[in-house]
Design a protein around this motif. Structure first.
Motif, PDB file in Angstrom:
ATOM      1  N   ALA A 244       0.827  -1.207   0.000  1.00  5.51           N
ATOM      2  CA  ALA A 244       0.000   0.000   0.000  1.00  5.51           C
ATOM      3  C   ALA A 244       0.862   1.257   0.000  1.00  5.51           C
ATOM      4  O   ALA A 244       0.555   2.235  -0.693  1.00  5.51           O
TER       5      ALA A 244
ATOM      6  N   GLY B 206       1.003   3.703  -3.116  1.00  3.11           N
ATOM      7  CA  GLY B 206       0.597   5.075  -2.852  1.00  3.11           C
ATOM      8  C   GLY B 206       1.553   6.107  -3.433  1.00  3.11           C
ATOM      9  O   GLY B 206       1.143   7.203  -3.804  1.00  3.11           O
TER      10      GLY B 206
ATOM     11  N   PHE C  26      -5.310   4.805  -1.313  1.00  2.30           N
ATOM     12  CA  PHE C  26      -5.598   3.432  -0.900  1.00  2.30           C
ATOM     13  C   PHE C  26      -7.054   3.371  -0.426  1.00  2.30           C
ATOM     14  O   PHE C  26      -7.415   4.033   0.555  1.00  2.30           O
TER      15      PHE C  26
ATOM     16  N   CYS D 264     -10.137   1.275   1.155  1.00  2.00           N
ATOM     17  CA  CYS D 264     -10.341   0.111   2.024  1.00  2.00           C
ATOM     18  C   CYS D 264     -11.813  -0.003   2.409  1.00  2.00           C
ATOM     19  O   CYS D 264     -12.511   0.995   2.503  1.00  2.00           O
TER      20      CYS D 264
ATOM     21  N   SER E 276      -9.945   4.788   4.474  1.00  5.19           N
ATOM     22  CA  SER E 276      -9.942   4.840   3.028  1.00  5.19           C
ATOM     23  C   SER E 276     -10.010   6.270   2.520  1.00  5.19           C
ATOM     24  O   SER E 276      -9.896   6.502   1.351  1.00  5.19           O
TER      25      SER E 276
END
Length: 454
Positions: free
Chosen positions: A107, A111, A444, A446, A454
Protein backbone atom coordinates in the motif's frame (compact mmCIF):
# COMPACT_ATOMS: atom_id res chain seq x y z
CA UNK A 1 -21.97 28.53 -6.20
CA UNK A 2 -20.87 24.93 -6.72
CA UNK A 3 -17.35 23.76 -7.55
CA UNK A 4 -17.98 21.93 -10.83
CA UNK A 5 -20.88 21.17 -13.18
CA UNK A 6 -20.61 18.41 -15.80
CA UNK A 7 -23.27 18.31 -18.55
CA UNK A 8 -24.08 15.45 -20.92
CA UNK A 9 -25.97 12.16 -21.08
CA UNK A 10 -25.83 10.75 -17.55
CA UNK A 11 -25.64 6.95 -17.37
CA UNK A 12 -26.85 5.29 -14.19
CA UNK A 13 -27.58 1.65 -13.44
CA UNK A 14 -31.16 2.16 -14.61
CA UNK A 15 -31.29 4.88 -17.25
CA UNK A 16 -29.41 6.94 -19.82
CA UNK A 17 -30.60 10.55 -19.43
CA UNK A 18 -29.75 13.09 -22.18
CA UNK A 19 -29.48 16.78 -21.31
CA UNK A 20 -28.54 15.98 -17.73
CA UNK A 21 -25.93 17.26 -15.31
CA UNK A 22 -23.89 16.36 -12.27
CA UNK A 23 -22.76 18.82 -9.61
CA UNK A 24 -19.50 18.20 -7.74
CA UNK A 25 -18.43 19.82 -4.48
CA UNK A 26 -15.32 19.01 -2.44
CA UNK A 27 -14.53 16.04 -4.67
CA UNK A 28 -17.92 14.37 -4.21
CA UNK A 29 -21.14 14.24 -6.20
CA UNK A 30 -23.66 16.56 -4.56
CA UNK A 31 -26.55 16.71 -7.05
CA UNK A 32 -27.79 15.10 -10.28
CA UNK A 33 -30.49 16.65 -12.46
CA UNK A 34 -31.79 17.67 -15.91
CA UNK A 35 -31.90 20.91 -17.85
CA UNK A 36 -29.70 23.96 -17.48
CA UNK A 37 -28.18 23.07 -14.10
CA UNK A 38 -27.17 25.31 -11.19
CA UNK A 39 -24.33 27.81 -11.18
CA UNK A 40 -20.78 26.51 -10.72
CA UNK A 41 -17.27 27.95 -10.77
CA UNK A 42 -16.34 25.52 -13.55
CA UNK A 43 -18.70 24.13 -16.20
CA UNK A 44 -17.81 21.35 -18.62
CA UNK A 45 -20.46 20.80 -21.28
CA UNK A 46 -19.85 17.48 -23.02
CA UNK A 47 -22.91 17.75 -25.27
CA UNK A 48 -24.29 14.33 -26.15
CA UNK A 49 -21.29 12.43 -24.75
CA UNK A 50 -21.89 9.89 -22.00
CA UNK A 51 -21.24 10.75 -18.35
CA UNK A 52 -20.48 7.38 -16.76
CA UNK A 53 -19.28 6.28 -13.34
CA UNK A 54 -15.53 5.76 -13.24
CA UNK A 55 -14.82 2.07 -13.66
CA UNK A 56 -13.60 -0.12 -10.80
CA UNK A 57 -11.53 -2.95 -12.25
CA UNK A 58 -11.71 -5.80 -9.74
CA UNK A 59 -8.79 -7.77 -11.15
CA UNK A 60 -5.44 -6.18 -12.04
CA UNK A 61 -1.92 -7.61 -11.80
CA UNK A 62 0.44 -4.61 -11.72
CA UNK A 63 3.52 -6.47 -10.49
CA UNK A 64 3.49 -9.89 -12.17
CA UNK A 65 6.71 -9.18 -14.08
CA UNK A 66 9.55 -7.41 -12.29
CA UNK A 67 10.78 -4.31 -14.06
CA UNK A 68 7.86 -4.23 -16.49
CA UNK A 69 4.83 -2.27 -15.31
CA UNK A 70 4.20 -1.53 -11.61
CA UNK A 71 1.55 1.00 -10.55
CA UNK A 72 3.27 3.81 -12.45
CA UNK A 73 2.05 2.34 -15.74
CA UNK A 74 -0.98 0.25 -14.78
CA UNK A 75 -2.71 3.30 -13.30
CA UNK A 76 -1.69 5.44 -16.27
CA UNK A 77 -3.38 3.00 -18.66
CA UNK A 78 -6.35 2.85 -16.31
CA UNK A 79 -6.83 6.63 -16.27
CA UNK A 80 -6.69 6.74 -20.07
CA UNK A 81 -9.32 4.01 -20.19
CA UNK A 82 -11.83 5.61 -17.82
CA UNK A 83 -10.88 3.36 -14.88
CA UNK A 84 -10.67 5.29 -11.61
CA UNK A 85 -10.02 2.46 -9.13
CA UNK A 86 -8.16 -0.83 -9.55
CA UNK A 87 -8.17 -3.78 -7.16
CA UNK A 88 -4.69 -5.22 -7.45
CA UNK A 89 -4.04 -8.93 -7.05
CA UNK A 90 -1.61 -10.25 -4.39
CA UNK A 91 0.63 -12.43 -6.58
CA UNK A 92 3.52 -10.02 -7.12
CA UNK A 93 6.72 -11.41 -8.59
CA UNK A 94 8.88 -12.29 -5.59
CA UNK A 95 6.49 -10.75 -3.06
CA UNK A 96 3.39 -12.69 -2.04
CA UNK A 97 0.94 -10.38 -0.26
CA UNK A 98 0.09 -12.91 2.45
CA UNK A 99 0.68 -10.96 5.68
CA UNK A 100 -0.54 -7.66 7.07
CA UNK A 101 2.97 -6.23 6.91
CA UNK A 102 3.33 -7.16 3.22
CA UNK A 103 -0.05 -5.61 2.48
CA UNK A 104 0.89 -2.39 4.27
CA UNK A 105 4.22 -2.28 2.45
CA UNK A 106 2.52 -2.71 -0.92
CA UNK A 107 0.00 0.00 0.00
CA UNK A 108 2.83 2.41 0.81
CA UNK A 109 4.69 1.65 -2.41
CA UNK A 110 1.55 1.81 -4.54
CA UNK A 111 0.60 5.08 -2.85
CA UNK A 112 3.81 6.64 -4.12
CA UNK A 113 3.16 5.50 -7.69
CA UNK A 114 -0.57 5.34 -8.35
CA UNK A 115 -2.26 7.96 -10.50
CA UNK A 116 -5.75 6.70 -9.63
CA UNK A 117 -7.22 5.06 -6.52
CA UNK A 118 -6.44 1.45 -5.68
CA UNK A 119 -7.58 -1.39 -3.45
CA UNK A 120 -5.50 -4.45 -2.56
CA UNK A 121 -6.34 -8.13 -2.40
CA UNK A 122 -4.64 -10.36 0.15
CA UNK A 123 -3.91 -14.08 -0.03
CA UNK A 124 -2.22 -16.80 2.05
CA UNK A 125 0.93 -18.86 1.90
CA UNK A 126 -0.25 -22.50 2.22
CA UNK A 127 2.11 -23.25 5.12
CA UNK A 128 0.63 -20.35 7.12
CA UNK A 129 -2.97 -21.43 6.65
CA UNK A 130 -5.59 -18.76 7.42
CA UNK A 131 -3.70 -17.31 10.39
CA UNK A 132 -2.94 -13.94 8.75
CA UNK A 133 -6.41 -13.31 7.32
CA UNK A 134 -7.80 -11.29 10.28
CA UNK A 135 -4.77 -8.98 10.39
CA UNK A 136 -4.82 -8.45 6.62
CA UNK A 137 -8.49 -7.49 6.84
CA UNK A 138 -7.62 -5.01 9.58
CA UNK A 139 -4.82 -3.64 7.38
CA UNK A 140 -7.31 -2.82 4.63
CA UNK A 141 -7.54 -5.81 2.29
CA UNK A 142 -10.55 -5.55 -0.02
CA UNK A 143 -10.89 -9.33 -0.26
CA UNK A 144 -8.89 -12.56 -0.28
CA UNK A 145 -7.74 -14.41 -3.38
CA UNK A 146 -7.18 -18.16 -3.59
CA UNK A 147 -6.68 -20.66 -6.40
CA UNK A 148 -7.80 -24.22 -6.99
CA UNK A 149 -4.94 -24.51 -9.53
CA UNK A 150 -1.26 -24.21 -8.75
CA UNK A 151 0.33 -21.84 -11.24
CA UNK A 152 3.47 -21.55 -9.11
CA UNK A 153 4.08 -23.18 -5.71
CA UNK A 154 5.32 -19.92 -4.18
CA UNK A 155 3.99 -16.96 -6.20
CA UNK A 156 0.59 -18.43 -7.15
CA UNK A 157 -0.04 -21.60 -5.10
CA UNK A 158 -2.90 -24.07 -5.18
CA UNK A 159 -5.04 -24.08 -2.02
CA UNK A 160 -6.34 -27.66 -1.49
CA UNK A 161 -10.00 -28.24 -0.54
CA UNK A 162 -9.71 -28.61 3.23
CA UNK A 163 -7.42 -25.59 3.56
CA UNK A 164 -9.73 -23.60 1.29
CA UNK A 165 -12.62 -24.39 3.63
CA UNK A 166 -10.60 -23.18 6.63
CA UNK A 167 -9.75 -19.99 4.77
CA UNK A 168 -13.39 -19.43 3.85
CA UNK A 169 -14.32 -19.77 7.53
CA UNK A 170 -11.75 -17.11 8.42
CA UNK A 171 -12.87 -14.79 5.62
CA UNK A 172 -16.50 -15.14 6.71
CA UNK A 173 -15.61 -13.54 10.03
CA UNK A 174 -14.14 -10.50 8.26
CA UNK A 175 -17.28 -9.83 6.22
CA UNK A 176 -15.20 -9.64 3.03
CA UNK A 177 -15.22 -11.79 -0.11
CA UNK A 178 -13.18 -14.86 -0.99
CA UNK A 179 -12.24 -14.71 -4.67
CA UNK A 180 -11.05 -17.92 -6.29
CA UNK A 181 -9.27 -18.86 -9.51
CA UNK A 182 -11.46 -21.68 -10.81
CA UNK A 183 -9.59 -24.52 -12.53
CA UNK A 184 -9.41 -28.09 -11.26
CA UNK A 185 -5.72 -28.79 -10.71
CA UNK A 186 -5.77 -32.55 -11.30
CA UNK A 187 -7.78 -32.35 -14.52
CA UNK A 188 -5.67 -29.57 -16.02
CA UNK A 189 -2.41 -31.33 -15.26
CA UNK A 190 -3.72 -34.57 -16.74
CA UNK A 191 -4.89 -32.78 -19.90
CA UNK A 192 -1.60 -30.91 -20.30
CA UNK A 193 0.19 -34.24 -20.25
CA UNK A 194 -2.27 -35.67 -22.76
CA UNK A 195 -1.84 -32.72 -25.13
CA UNK A 196 1.94 -33.02 -24.85
CA UNK A 197 1.70 -36.68 -25.90
CA UNK A 198 -0.28 -35.74 -29.01
CA UNK A 199 2.48 -33.42 -30.21
CA UNK A 200 0.10 -30.46 -30.68
CA UNK A 201 2.02 -27.30 -29.78
CA UNK A 202 0.23 -24.49 -31.69
CA UNK A 203 -2.66 -22.28 -30.54
CA UNK A 204 -4.99 -25.26 -30.17
CA UNK A 205 -2.95 -26.72 -27.31
CA UNK A 206 -4.12 -24.25 -24.68
CA UNK A 207 -7.86 -24.84 -25.03
CA UNK A 208 -7.29 -28.59 -25.28
CA UNK A 209 -5.33 -28.58 -22.03
CA UNK A 210 -7.97 -26.69 -20.01
CA UNK A 211 -11.45 -27.95 -20.93
CA UNK A 212 -14.67 -26.28 -19.73
CA UNK A 213 -15.24 -29.09 -17.25
CA UNK A 214 -12.06 -28.08 -15.40
CA UNK A 215 -13.73 -24.72 -14.68
CA UNK A 216 -17.13 -25.95 -13.66
CA UNK A 217 -15.75 -28.71 -11.40
CA UNK A 218 -13.74 -26.06 -9.56
CA UNK A 219 -16.74 -23.74 -9.38
CA UNK A 220 -18.88 -26.45 -7.85
CA UNK A 221 -16.20 -26.94 -5.17
CA UNK A 222 -15.96 -23.19 -4.55
CA UNK A 223 -19.69 -22.63 -4.22
CA UNK A 224 -20.26 -25.74 -2.11
CA UNK A 225 -17.48 -24.59 0.21
CA UNK A 226 -19.20 -21.22 0.44
CA UNK A 227 -22.50 -22.88 1.23
CA UNK A 228 -20.91 -24.89 4.03
CA UNK A 229 -19.03 -21.97 5.59
CA UNK A 230 -21.34 -19.01 5.02
CA UNK A 231 -18.63 -17.21 3.06
CA UNK A 232 -19.27 -14.71 0.27
CA UNK A 233 -17.64 -16.56 -2.64
CA UNK A 234 -16.59 -14.86 -5.86
CA UNK A 235 -15.27 -16.69 -8.93
CA UNK A 236 -12.78 -14.25 -10.40
CA UNK A 237 -13.22 -15.28 -14.04
CA UNK A 238 -15.48 -17.63 -15.93
CA UNK A 239 -15.21 -18.37 -19.64
CA UNK A 240 -18.12 -20.84 -19.98
CA UNK A 241 -21.87 -20.26 -19.84
CA UNK A 242 -22.43 -23.25 -17.57
CA UNK A 243 -20.46 -21.50 -14.82
CA UNK A 244 -22.86 -18.55 -14.75
CA UNK A 245 -25.79 -20.94 -14.51
CA UNK A 246 -24.10 -22.59 -11.52
CA UNK A 247 -23.59 -19.26 -9.78
CA UNK A 248 -27.20 -18.24 -10.36
CA UNK A 249 -28.44 -21.58 -9.01
CA UNK A 250 -26.58 -21.03 -5.74
CA UNK A 251 -27.86 -17.45 -5.52
CA UNK A 252 -31.39 -18.74 -5.94
CA UNK A 253 -30.74 -21.02 -2.97
CA UNK A 254 -29.87 -18.00 -0.84
CA UNK A 255 -26.07 -18.12 -0.92
CA UNK A 256 -23.89 -15.06 -1.56
CA UNK A 257 -22.21 -16.25 -4.76
CA UNK A 258 -20.89 -13.97 -7.49
CA UNK A 259 -19.05 -14.43 -10.78
CA UNK A 260 -16.87 -12.30 -13.03
CA UNK A 261 -16.63 -12.06 -16.82
CA UNK A 262 -13.29 -10.78 -18.07
CA UNK A 263 -13.67 -8.51 -21.08
CA UNK A 264 -11.61 -10.86 -23.26
CA UNK A 265 -14.15 -13.66 -22.78
CA UNK A 266 -16.87 -11.34 -24.05
CA UNK A 267 -14.94 -10.02 -27.07
CA UNK A 268 -12.46 -12.62 -28.34
CA UNK A 269 -13.03 -16.18 -29.50
CA UNK A 270 -10.81 -19.19 -30.01
CA UNK A 271 -11.36 -19.99 -33.68
CA UNK A 272 -10.73 -16.46 -34.94
CA UNK A 273 -8.66 -14.59 -32.38
CA UNK A 274 -6.58 -17.23 -30.59
CA UNK A 275 -5.80 -18.83 -33.95
CA UNK A 276 -4.59 -15.43 -35.19
CA UNK A 277 -2.83 -14.15 -32.07
CA UNK A 278 -1.24 -17.30 -30.65
CA UNK A 279 0.61 -16.63 -27.40
CA UNK A 280 -0.76 -13.09 -27.13
CA UNK A 281 -4.18 -14.64 -26.51
CA UNK A 282 -3.03 -17.24 -23.98
CA UNK A 283 -5.09 -16.55 -20.86
CA UNK A 284 -6.20 -18.79 -17.98
CA UNK A 285 -8.91 -20.02 -18.24
CA UNK A 286 -8.70 -20.05 -22.05
CA UNK A 287 -10.64 -17.92 -24.50
CA UNK A 288 -13.43 -20.18 -25.78
CA UNK A 289 -15.17 -20.78 -29.15
CA UNK A 290 -17.67 -18.21 -30.44
CA UNK A 291 -20.66 -20.32 -29.39
CA UNK A 292 -19.49 -20.08 -25.76
CA UNK A 293 -18.96 -16.33 -26.10
CA UNK A 294 -22.57 -15.94 -27.19
CA UNK A 295 -23.65 -17.96 -24.17
CA UNK A 296 -21.85 -15.49 -21.91
CA UNK A 297 -23.68 -12.57 -23.53
CA UNK A 298 -27.00 -14.31 -22.92
CA UNK A 299 -26.13 -14.53 -19.23
CA UNK A 300 -25.00 -10.89 -19.17
CA UNK A 301 -28.30 -9.76 -20.68
CA UNK A 302 -30.16 -11.89 -18.12
CA UNK A 303 -28.32 -10.26 -15.21
CA UNK A 304 -26.25 -13.31 -14.27
CA UNK A 305 -22.86 -11.61 -14.66
CA UNK A 306 -21.83 -9.79 -11.48
CA UNK A 307 -18.87 -7.73 -12.69
CA UNK A 308 -16.63 -7.31 -15.75
CA UNK A 309 -12.85 -7.00 -15.35
CA UNK A 310 -9.69 -7.02 -17.42
CA UNK A 311 -7.49 -9.48 -15.45
CA UNK A 312 -4.91 -7.01 -16.74
CA UNK A 313 -1.23 -7.95 -16.85
CA UNK A 314 1.31 -6.27 -19.13
CA UNK A 315 3.67 -9.09 -20.00
CA UNK A 316 6.51 -8.04 -22.28
CA UNK A 317 6.27 -9.52 -25.77
CA UNK A 318 9.21 -11.76 -24.99
CA UNK A 319 6.88 -13.62 -22.60
CA UNK A 320 4.07 -13.93 -25.18
CA UNK A 321 5.76 -14.85 -28.47
CA UNK A 322 6.86 -18.48 -28.13
CA UNK A 323 5.61 -20.60 -31.06
CA UNK A 324 4.85 -23.36 -28.54
CA UNK A 325 1.60 -22.09 -27.08
CA UNK A 326 1.92 -23.62 -23.63
CA UNK A 327 5.32 -21.98 -23.04
CA UNK A 328 3.88 -18.46 -23.09
CA UNK A 329 2.91 -16.51 -19.98
CA UNK A 330 -0.83 -16.34 -19.33
CA UNK A 331 -2.68 -13.03 -19.35
CA UNK A 332 -2.96 -9.82 -21.37
CA UNK A 333 -3.24 -6.05 -20.89
CA UNK A 334 -6.68 -4.45 -21.12
CA UNK A 335 -7.14 -1.44 -18.83
CA UNK A 336 -6.97 1.18 -21.56
CA UNK A 337 -9.57 -0.62 -23.70
CA UNK A 338 -12.07 -1.85 -21.08
CA UNK A 339 -14.75 0.85 -21.28
CA UNK A 340 -14.58 1.38 -25.09
CA UNK A 341 -14.82 -2.37 -25.71
CA UNK A 342 -17.80 -2.94 -23.42
CA UNK A 343 -19.72 0.15 -24.57
CA UNK A 344 -19.17 -0.75 -28.22
CA UNK A 345 -20.35 -4.32 -27.82
CA UNK A 346 -23.36 -3.38 -25.68
CA UNK A 347 -24.54 -0.86 -28.26
CA UNK A 348 -24.00 -3.20 -31.21
CA UNK A 349 -26.08 -5.86 -29.45
CA UNK A 350 -28.88 -3.43 -28.65
CA UNK A 351 -28.33 -3.71 -24.89
CA UNK A 352 -28.67 -0.75 -22.55
CA UNK A 353 -25.49 1.13 -21.73
CA UNK A 354 -26.68 1.02 -18.12
CA UNK A 355 -25.16 -2.46 -18.05
CA UNK A 356 -21.75 -0.76 -18.14
CA UNK A 357 -22.54 1.39 -15.09
CA UNK A 358 -23.68 -1.69 -13.22
CA UNK A 359 -20.92 -4.12 -14.24
CA UNK A 360 -17.98 -1.70 -14.13
CA UNK A 361 -18.86 0.45 -11.12
CA UNK A 362 -21.91 -0.26 -8.96
CA UNK A 363 -21.40 -4.01 -8.60
CA UNK A 364 -17.62 -3.93 -8.06
CA UNK A 365 -18.08 -1.33 -5.31
CA UNK A 366 -20.65 -3.55 -3.64
CA UNK A 367 -18.38 -6.57 -4.04
CA UNK A 368 -15.56 -4.87 -2.14
CA UNK A 369 -17.86 -3.24 0.45
CA UNK A 370 -16.91 0.30 -0.67
CA UNK A 371 -20.29 1.47 -2.00
CA UNK A 372 -20.49 4.34 0.47
CA UNK A 373 -17.49 5.90 -1.25
CA UNK A 374 -17.20 4.41 -4.74
CA UNK A 375 -19.42 2.99 -7.47
CA UNK A 376 -22.28 4.45 -9.49
CA UNK A 377 -23.27 8.07 -9.87
CA UNK A 378 -25.02 9.08 -6.65
CA UNK A 379 -24.87 12.02 -4.22
CA UNK A 380 -22.29 11.54 -1.49
CA UNK A 381 -19.98 9.30 -3.48
CA UNK A 382 -16.58 10.27 -4.82
CA UNK A 383 -16.82 12.17 -8.10
CA UNK A 384 -15.13 9.42 -10.10
CA UNK A 385 -16.51 10.03 -13.59
CA UNK A 386 -15.73 8.85 -17.11
CA UNK A 387 -16.73 10.75 -20.24
CA UNK A 388 -17.16 8.68 -23.39
CA UNK A 389 -17.94 10.21 -26.77
CA UNK A 390 -19.27 8.37 -29.81
CA UNK A 391 -16.45 8.06 -32.34
CA UNK A 392 -15.41 5.33 -34.74
CA UNK A 393 -11.72 4.51 -34.36
CA UNK A 394 -9.26 1.63 -34.52
CA UNK A 395 -7.58 0.54 -31.33
CA UNK A 396 -3.78 0.31 -31.60
CA UNK A 397 -1.77 -0.22 -28.43
CA UNK A 398 1.48 0.04 -30.40
CA UNK A 399 0.76 3.76 -30.73
CA UNK A 400 -0.40 4.30 -27.15
CA UNK A 401 1.63 6.53 -24.83
CA UNK A 402 -0.20 5.20 -21.82
CA UNK A 403 0.53 1.46 -21.86
CA UNK A 404 3.96 0.01 -21.21
CA UNK A 405 3.12 -3.26 -22.97
CA UNK A 406 3.14 -1.87 -26.50
CA UNK A 407 0.77 -4.60 -27.69
CA UNK A 408 -2.80 -5.73 -27.17
CA UNK A 409 -5.02 -8.61 -28.17
CA UNK A 410 -7.45 -5.90 -29.34
CA UNK A 411 -5.06 -4.19 -31.78
CA UNK A 412 -6.87 -3.46 -35.04
CA UNK A 413 -10.34 -3.74 -33.51
CA UNK A 414 -12.91 -1.17 -34.62
CA UNK A 415 -14.53 0.67 -31.70
CA UNK A 416 -17.47 3.06 -31.53
CA UNK A 417 -16.69 4.88 -28.27
CA UNK A 418 -13.61 6.78 -27.11
CA UNK A 419 -12.74 8.07 -23.64
CA UNK A 420 -12.87 11.88 -23.73
CA UNK A 421 -12.07 12.54 -20.06
CA UNK A 422 -11.58 10.85 -16.71
CA UNK A 423 -12.29 12.60 -13.41
CA UNK A 424 -11.00 11.28 -10.09
CA UNK A 425 -12.60 12.74 -6.97
CA UNK A 426 -13.58 15.81 -8.98
CA UNK A 427 -10.15 16.37 -10.54
CA UNK A 428 -9.40 15.86 -14.23
CA UNK A 429 -6.84 13.06 -14.53
CA UNK A 430 -7.18 12.38 -18.28
CA UNK A 431 -8.23 14.98 -20.85
CA UNK A 432 -8.76 12.70 -23.83
CA UNK A 433 -5.14 12.95 -24.93
CA UNK A 434 -2.88 13.11 -21.91
CA UNK A 435 -2.88 11.56 -18.46
CA UNK A 436 -2.63 14.59 -16.17
CA UNK A 437 -2.41 12.81 -12.82
CA UNK A 438 1.06 12.44 -11.41
CA UNK A 439 2.26 9.39 -9.45
CA UNK A 440 1.03 9.68 -5.88
CA UNK A 441 -2.39 11.07 -6.84
CA UNK A 442 -4.12 7.77 -6.09
CA UNK A 443 -5.38 6.80 -2.65
CA UNK A 444 -5.60 3.43 -0.90
CA UNK A 445 -9.29 2.47 -0.78
CA UNK A 446 -10.34 0.11 2.02
CA UNK A 447 -13.63 -1.37 3.23
CA UNK A 448 -14.96 0.73 6.12
CA UNK A 449 -14.67 -2.15 8.60
CA UNK A 450 -10.89 -2.26 8.27
CA UNK A 451 -8.51 -0.42 10.56
CA UNK A 452 -6.99 1.59 7.71
CA UNK A 453 -8.92 4.69 6.65
CA UNK A 454 -9.94 4.84 3.03
Amino acid sequence: MHDLLLKGAVVTTRTVSPDAWIVIDDGRISQIGHGAGPAAREVQDYGDALILPGAIDPQVHSRSQKGQEDFIWSTRAAAAGGVTTIADMPYDDGFLVSTAENLRQKAREAGDQARIDFALWGTIAPDDGPSHIPAMAEAGACGFKFSTFGTDPVRFPRIPPDLLASCFEAVTKTGLIAGVHNEDDEMVRSRIAAVTRTGVTDWRAHGMSRPPLAETLAMAQIYETAAATGCSAHVVHCSVARGYALCEAYRQQGFDTTVEACIHYLILDEEHDVARLGGRAKINPPIRPRAEVEGLWAHLAAGNVTVVSTDHVSWSLSRKSDPEMLKNASGAPGLEALYPLLLTELARRGLSLSHAARLLAENPARLFRISAQKGGLAPGRDADITIARREKWIYDATQSRHSIAGWSAYDGRALDWRIAATWLRGKLVFDGQDVLAEPGTGRFVCPPSSGTPS
